[in-house]
Design an enzyme around this catalytic site. Sequence first.
Site, PDB file in Angstrom:
ATOM      1  N   THR A  93      31.405 -38.804 -26.491  1.00  0.00           N
ATOM      2  CA  THR A  93      30.440 -39.213 -27.527  1.00  0.00           C
ATOM      3  C   THR A  93      29.787 -37.959 -28.073  1.00  0.00           C
ATOM      4  O   THR A  93      29.059 -37.268 -27.350  1.00  0.00           O
ATOM      5  CB  THR A  93      29.351 -40.130 -26.918  1.00  0.00           C
ATOM      6  OG1 THR A  93      29.983 -41.259 -26.321  1.00  0.00           O
ATOM      7  CG2 THR A  93      28.383 -40.606 -27.999  1.00  0.00           C
ATOM      8  N   LYS A 168      30.083 -45.619 -32.881  1.00  0.00           N
ATOM      9  CA  LYS A 168      29.520 -45.491 -31.526  1.00  0.00           C
ATOM     10  C   LYS A 168      28.003 -45.277 -31.565  1.00  0.00           C
ATOM     11  O   LYS A 168      27.249 -45.947 -30.852  1.00  0.00           O
ATOM     12  CB  LYS A 168      30.214 -44.316 -30.821  1.00  0.00           C
ATOM     13  CG  LYS A 168      29.602 -43.878 -29.512  1.00  0.00           C
ATOM     14  CD  LYS A 168      29.882 -44.840 -28.384  1.00  0.00           C
ATOM     15  CE  LYS A 168      29.126 -44.441 -27.124  1.00  0.00           C
ATOM     16  NZ  LYS A 168      29.261 -45.414 -26.056  1.00  0.00           N
ATOM     17  N   LYS A 243      20.657 -39.078 -25.176  1.00  0.00           N
ATOM     18  CA  LYS A 243      21.598 -38.226 -25.932  1.00  0.00           C
ATOM     19  C   LYS A 243      22.152 -38.989 -27.153  1.00  0.00           C
ATOM     20  O   LYS A 243      22.147 -38.469 -28.269  1.00  0.00           O
ATOM     21  CB  LYS A 243      22.759 -37.812 -25.007  1.00  0.00           C
ATOM     22  CG  LYS A 243      23.890 -37.102 -25.724  1.00  0.00           C
ATOM     23  CD  LYS A 243      25.138 -37.006 -24.847  1.00  0.00           C
ATOM     24  CE  LYS A 243      26.369 -37.209 -25.684  1.00  0.00           C
ATOM     25  NZ  LYS A 243      27.624 -37.192 -24.953  1.00  0.00           N
TER      26      LYS A 243
HETATM   27  P1  NAD Z   1      30.700 -36.514 -16.627  1.00  0.00           P
HETATM   28  O1  NAD Z   1      29.639 -35.476 -16.630  1.00  0.00           O
HETATM   29  O2  NAD Z   1      30.861 -37.395 -15.433  1.00  0.00           O
HETATM   30  O3  NAD Z   1      32.133 -35.830 -16.907  1.00  0.00           O
HETATM   31  C1  NAD Z   1      32.340 -34.755 -17.768  1.00  0.00           C
HETATM   32  C2  NAD Z   1      33.288 -33.798 -17.066  1.00  0.00           C
HETATM   33  O4  NAD Z   1      33.629 -32.739 -17.957  1.00  0.00           O
HETATM   34  C3  NAD Z   1      32.668 -33.148 -15.817  1.00  0.00           C
HETATM   35  O5  NAD Z   1      33.467 -33.460 -14.685  1.00  0.00           O
HETATM   36  C4  NAD Z   1      32.677 -31.654 -16.141  1.00  0.00           C
HETATM   37  O6  NAD Z   1      32.962 -30.839 -15.016  1.00  0.00           O
HETATM   38  C5  NAD Z   1      33.812 -31.589 -17.161  1.00  0.00           C
HETATM   39  N1  NAD Z   1      33.787 -30.414 -18.033  1.00  0.00           N
HETATM   40  C6  NAD Z   1      32.747 -29.885 -18.728  1.00  0.00           C
HETATM   41  N2  NAD Z   1      33.168 -28.842 -19.468  1.00  0.00           N
HETATM   42  C7  NAD Z   1      34.494 -28.704 -19.245  1.00  0.00           C
HETATM   43  C8  NAD Z   1      35.497 -27.821 -19.726  1.00  0.00           C
HETATM   44  N3  NAD Z   1      35.209 -26.853 -20.603  1.00  0.00           N
HETATM   45  N4  NAD Z   1      36.756 -27.966 -19.273  1.00  0.00           N
HETATM   46  C9  NAD Z   1      37.058 -28.944 -18.386  1.00  0.00           C
HETATM   47  N5  NAD Z   1      36.153 -29.828 -17.895  1.00  0.00           N
HETATM   48  C10 NAD Z   1      34.889 -29.711 -18.314  1.00  0.00           C
HETATM   49  O7  NAD Z   1      30.455 -37.395 -17.955  1.00  0.00           O
HETATM   50  P2  NAD Z   1      31.041 -38.839 -18.260  1.00  0.00           P
HETATM   51  O8  NAD Z   1      30.086 -39.886 -17.792  1.00  0.00           O
HETATM   52  O9  NAD Z   1      32.469 -38.893 -17.835  1.00  0.00           O
HETATM   53  O10 NAD Z   1      30.932 -38.840 -19.864  1.00  0.00           O
HETATM   54  C11 NAD Z   1      31.863 -38.137 -20.688  1.00  0.00           C
HETATM   55  C12 NAD Z   1      31.605 -38.514 -22.126  1.00  0.00           C
HETATM   56  O11 NAD Z   1      31.728 -39.929 -22.282  1.00  0.00           O
HETATM   57  C13 NAD Z   1      30.196 -38.143 -22.641  1.00  0.00           C
HETATM   58  O12 NAD Z   1      30.284 -37.694 -23.958  1.00  0.00           O
HETATM   59  C14 NAD Z   1      29.442 -39.472 -22.549  1.00  0.00           C
HETATM   60  O13 NAD Z   1      28.362 -39.548 -23.491  1.00  0.00           O
HETATM   61  C15 NAD Z   1      30.550 -40.461 -22.881  1.00  0.00           C
HETATM   62  N6  NAD Z   1      30.334 -41.830 -22.358  1.00  0.00           N
HETATM   63  C16 NAD Z   1      29.892 -42.016 -21.085  1.00  0.00           C
HETATM   64  C17 NAD Z   1      29.684 -43.317 -20.620  1.00  0.00           C
HETATM   65  C18 NAD Z   1      29.180 -43.557 -19.219  1.00  0.00           C
HETATM   66  O14 NAD Z   1      28.766 -44.686 -18.929  1.00  0.00           O
HETATM   67  N7  NAD Z   1      29.232 -42.574 -18.318  1.00  0.00           N
HETATM   68  C19 NAD Z   1      29.952 -44.409 -21.450  1.00  0.00           C
HETATM   69  C20 NAD Z   1      30.451 -44.182 -22.744  1.00  0.00           C
HETATM   70  C21 NAD Z   1      30.641 -42.873 -23.180  1.00  0.00           C
END
Ligand code: NAD
Length: 294
Positions: A93, A168, A243
């Site tokens: 997102t 979104k 966010k």
């Molecule tokens: P998260 O923090 O669990 O996962 C993100 C991952 O990205 C982490 O494991 C981190 O180590 C990795 N990362 C960061 N920079 C990196 C790089 N340069 N190379 C490789 N890996 C890297 O977050 P999440 O909950 O999985 O959310 C991810 C996205 O999805 C966000 O944008 C969030 O807003 C969106 N989202 C989350 C949810 C939810 O309920 N968690 C729901 C809908 C959308």
Amino acid sequence: MTATIGFVGLGNMGGPMAANLVKAGHRVTGYDLSAPARDRAAGQGVATAASAAEAVTGADLVITMLPTGRHVLEAYEELTAAAAGALFVDCSTIAVGDARVAGDLARVAGHRAVDAPVSGGVAGAEAASLTFMVGADEADFTAVEPVLSAMGRRVVHCGPSGAGQAAKICNNMILGISMIAVSEAFVLGESLGLSHQALFDVAATASGQCWALTSNCPVPGPVPTSPANRDYRPGFAAALMAKDLGLAVDAATATAVPAELGRKAAELYASFAQGTGAGLDFSAIITTLGEQSA
Ligand code: NAD
């Protein structure tokens, strides 16, 4: 059709999404900066790489699931190892503007690109029941739709590049405002001597019905699966709601849309997420509204 997929970002969402692609028979090589995230994905059958560049080498599809627009833009600048014409799919997102810049970066490098953010949370990622909101041209949508279907139940073509992110943030602005509305109604009802169950029984089948009430009810009791029944463990973290509302406000400002309630909700969630709401589900905002009334 079996695709060769490079998957960057194996966190709470990306990990189970990559695992579902493996279950659907795709060849998936994943990378995450975090070693525990890589190990968890490996345990689910995802081949892991030592770098993002290695994960996307030879891939015909590159999926990113990263925290913010900055992470996505940095990753896109580095992912030149993907095959010419590879389809880049960003499921994070991020701001509509960042999504368009990311798409342009990929296209300039000789790739194709779509934005495909998701709704449905970690439970939806695990159960392959996510909703994907896709910004893409017709040909790229047709190409990506079967792959997204392995991770979700609904795949909606919202329009051209950036339209998925627009859908979104508009959806989550509704959600943030409606969670505050539902919470204020429970606080007011309580002050009038109304039980939570009585208000729920009426509003859940009347014109106050909404997801914030009937699926993620902010008071314990009426909806046993809601985070309120487990000390507000997420669920959907308050920080993520803050966010997403910040992205909605930025977009409203850029397009001169007043969005007064969206701005107020963003303010409330920003201070909640930085204070007592850190680490809690976004429905826990009711605890601060209750305190203010007391
Ligand atoms: P998260 O923090 O669990 O996962 C993100 C991952 O990205 C982490 O494991 C981190 O180590 C990795 N990362 C960061 N920079 C990196 C790089 N340069 N190379 C490789 N890996 C890297 O977050 P999440 O909950 O999985 O959310 C991810 C996205 O999805 C966000 O944008 C969030 O807003 C969106 N989202 C989350 C949810 C939810 O309920 N968690 C729901 C809908 C959308």
